[in-house]
Design a protein around this motif. Structure first.
Motif, short mmCIF file in Angstrom:
data_model
loop_
_atom_site.label_atom_id
_atom_site.label_comp_id
_atom_site.label_asym_id
_atom_site.label_seq_id
_atom_site.Cartn_x
_atom_site.Cartn_y
_atom_site.Cartn_z
N SER A 13 -7.35 -21.06 40.74
CA SER A 13 -7.02 -22.33 41.46
C SER A 13 -7.49 -23.50 40.72
O SER A 13 -8.15 -23.50 39.59
CB SER A 13 -8.43 -22.42 42.59
N VAL A 14 -6.85 -24.68 40.99
CA VAL A 14 -6.94 -25.86 40.49
C VAL A 14 -7.22 -26.89 41.49
O VAL A 14 -6.41 -26.84 42.49
CB VAL A 14 -5.67 -26.35 39.71
N ASN A 136 -1.47 -21.85 33.68
CA ASN A 136 -0.64 -21.07 34.64
C ASN A 136 -1.85 -20.82 35.65
O ASN A 136 -2.68 -20.36 35.52
CB ASN A 136 -0.39 -19.46 34.23
N PHE A 137 -1.27 -21.18 37.06
CA PHE A 137 -2.36 -21.17 38.06
C PHE A 137 -1.55 -20.68 39.44
O PHE A 137 -0.41 -21.01 39.39
CB PHE A 137 -3.28 -22.38 38.09
N ARG A 138 -2.36 -20.40 40.40
CA ARG A 138 -1.74 -19.99 41.58
C ARG A 138 -1.95 -20.76 42.88
O ARG A 138 -1.24 -21.04 43.59
CB ARG A 138 -2.34 -18.65 41.97
N TYR A 139 -3.26 -21.23 43.08
CA TYR A 139 -3.59 -22.33 44.10
C TYR A 139 -3.73 -23.56 43.80
O TYR A 139 -4.39 -23.78 42.72
CB TYR A 139 -4.64 -21.59 44.87
N CYS A 140 -3.57 -24.41 44.69
CA CYS A 140 -3.67 -25.99 44.30
C CYS A 140 -4.63 -26.51 45.67
O CYS A 140 -3.99 -26.42 46.69
CB CYS A 140 -2.28 -26.79 44.29
N LEU A 141 -5.66 -26.76 45.30
CA LEU A 141 -6.65 -27.34 46.29
C LEU A 141 -6.65 -28.86 46.47
O LEU A 141 -7.22 -29.40 45.44
CB LEU A 141 -8.01 -26.73 46.30
N MET A 142 -6.49 -29.37 47.62
CA MET A 142 -6.40 -30.79 47.63
C MET A 142 -7.24 -31.46 49.14
O MET A 142 -7.07 -30.43 50.08
CB MET A 142 -5.23 -31.41 47.59
N ASP A 143 -7.76 -32.49 49.22
CA ASP A 143 -8.31 -32.81 50.41
C ASP A 143 -7.31 -33.57 51.43
O ASP A 143 -6.20 -33.58 50.93
CB ASP A 143 -9.33 -33.68 50.29
N ILE A 163 -3.24 -25.50 49.13
CA ILE A 163 -4.34 -25.40 50.60
C ILE A 163 -4.87 -26.98 50.60
O ILE A 163 -5.59 -27.37 49.67
CB ILE A 163 -5.36 -24.52 50.02
N ILE A 164 -4.34 -27.44 51.51
CA ILE A 164 -4.54 -29.02 51.64
C ILE A 164 -5.22 -29.10 52.95
O ILE A 164 -4.92 -28.71 53.93
CB ILE A 164 -3.22 -29.89 51.76
N ASP A 165 -6.45 -30.00 53.11
CA ASP A 165 -6.97 -30.02 54.23
C ASP A 165 -6.23 -30.84 55.16
O ASP A 165 -5.49 -31.91 54.82
CB ASP A 165 -8.45 -30.62 54.05
N HIS A 166 -6.19 -30.60 56.40
CA HIS A 166 -5.52 -31.42 57.48
C HIS A 166 -6.04 -32.93 57.78
O HIS A 166 -7.09 -32.91 58.00
CB HIS A 166 -5.43 -30.59 58.84
N THR A 181 -8.98 -18.76 53.97
CA THR A 181 -8.43 -19.77 53.53
C THR A 181 -9.77 -20.74 53.54
O THR A 181 -9.82 -21.53 52.44
CB THR A 181 -7.50 -20.36 54.34
N LYS A 182 -10.66 -20.74 54.40
CA LYS A 182 -11.89 -21.83 54.58
C LYS A 182 -12.71 -21.47 53.33
O LYS A 182 -12.95 -22.63 52.55
CB LYS A 182 -12.46 -21.52 55.71
N GLU A 183 -13.08 -20.11 52.85
CA GLU A 183 -13.76 -19.82 51.73
C GLU A 183 -13.15 -20.43 50.38
O GLU A 183 -13.52 -20.61 49.56
CB GLU A 183 -13.97 -18.31 51.63
N HIS A 184 -11.85 -20.17 50.35
CA HIS A 184 -11.08 -20.49 49.02
C HIS A 184 -11.01 -21.96 48.84
O HIS A 184 -11.16 -22.68 47.86
CB HIS A 184 -9.52 -20.02 49.20
N TYR A 185 -11.08 -22.75 50.11
CA TYR A 185 -10.95 -23.97 49.81
C TYR A 185 -12.14 -24.85 49.48
O TYR A 185 -12.18 -25.87 48.90
CB TYR A 185 -10.36 -24.75 51.46
N LYS A 186 -13.33 -23.99 49.77
CA LYS A 186 -14.69 -24.55 49.36
C LYS A 186 -14.69 -24.61 47.73
O LYS A 186 -15.49 -25.28 47.24
CB LYS A 186 -15.73 -23.51 49.94
#
Length: 241
Positions: A13-14, A136-143, A163-166, A181-186
């Motif tokens: 994740s990034v 190289n990364f798989r997930y992109c985490l944003m608010d 994975i973007i917060d609504h 997904t919640k756990e990953h977003y943390k």
């Protein structure tokens, strides 16, 4: 440094976010200009009222441009900016923003300096392109500030999962995150800790230099130091034990 130490490694994740950078310089805008715009009324236009033709948004333009050109669209002058804090209140500052991508270990990968009046979402596509050139990364985490269809489509088009917060600014018919997904977003909190580390230990409380080149140089010195510290912690010291 990032390319060398993440060579032949895959990052799960990034995390992406921005932080306010105060500066002592005359801003190009006024404080009242950065207040949130009132929401447009929904529904059909009144009789005889003409609809304005929609122009391309910054995000749509960035998708069609090369990285250097997309970054060139971002204002860099000192300006007033505002954002909601964790209590939902607006906070204002005069200066710049530092936009950052960090790995799940907290190592900075990419950084962009803009004026304080640049919305976070406008740096998502340039940062995505910069980061994919280095790791190289798989997930992109944003608010929720990055909750734009153009950003999600761009990330998926590059073969990664956003994975973007609504964003609660509109009636949302999308399903809420499932437990996995919640756990990953943390994990996104790692970028907040990186920003805190930078501002507490590696950057001045207020920038006194002028000009975007000098501002970027001062901020990037802090980012490079943070990257070196985290690489030392994660890669070098464990191999010596």
């Amino acid at each position: 440094m990032v390319k060398d130490y993440y060579k032949d490694k895959s990052v799960d994740s990034v995390a992406r976010d921005s932080t306010a950078i105060s500066a002592r310089k005359k801003p190009v805008n006024k404080k009242k200009d950065v207040k949130p715009l009132p929401q447009r009324k929904r529904g059909r236009p009144k009789k005889g009222q003409e609809l304005k033709k929609k122009s391309l948004t910054v995000l749509e333009e960035q998708k069609a441009l090369q990285l250097a050109e997309a970054r060139g669209l971002l204002p860099t002058c000192c300006a007033w900016g505002c954002k909601k804090n964790s209590q939902g209140n607006l906070s204002y500052w005069k200066g710049h923003k530092l936009h950052l991508d960090v790995t799940e270990e907290g190592i900075p990968v990419s950084a962009i300096t803009t004026g304080a009046n640049v919305h976070d979402s406008q740096c998502a596509i340039p940062l995505e392109r910069m980061t994919e050139q280095r790791i190289n990364f798989r997930y992109c985490l944003m608010d929720s500030a990055y909750d734009e269809k153009s950003i999600s489509q761009f990330v998926r088009g590059r073969g990664r999962i956003p994975i973007i917060d609504h964003n609660p600014r509109r009636k949302d018919l999308r399903e809420a995150f499932d437990e996995a997904t919640k756990e990953h977003y943390k994990k996104r909190s790692v970028v907040e800790r990186a920003n805190s580390h930078l501002k507490d230990w590696l950057l001045p409380e207020k920038l006194l230099v002028r000009g975007i080149k000098n501002v970027s140089f001062e901020l990037m010195c802090g980012v490079i130091c943070l990257a070196a510290i985290k690489i030392l912690e994660q890669f070098i010291l464990p191999s010596l034990i």
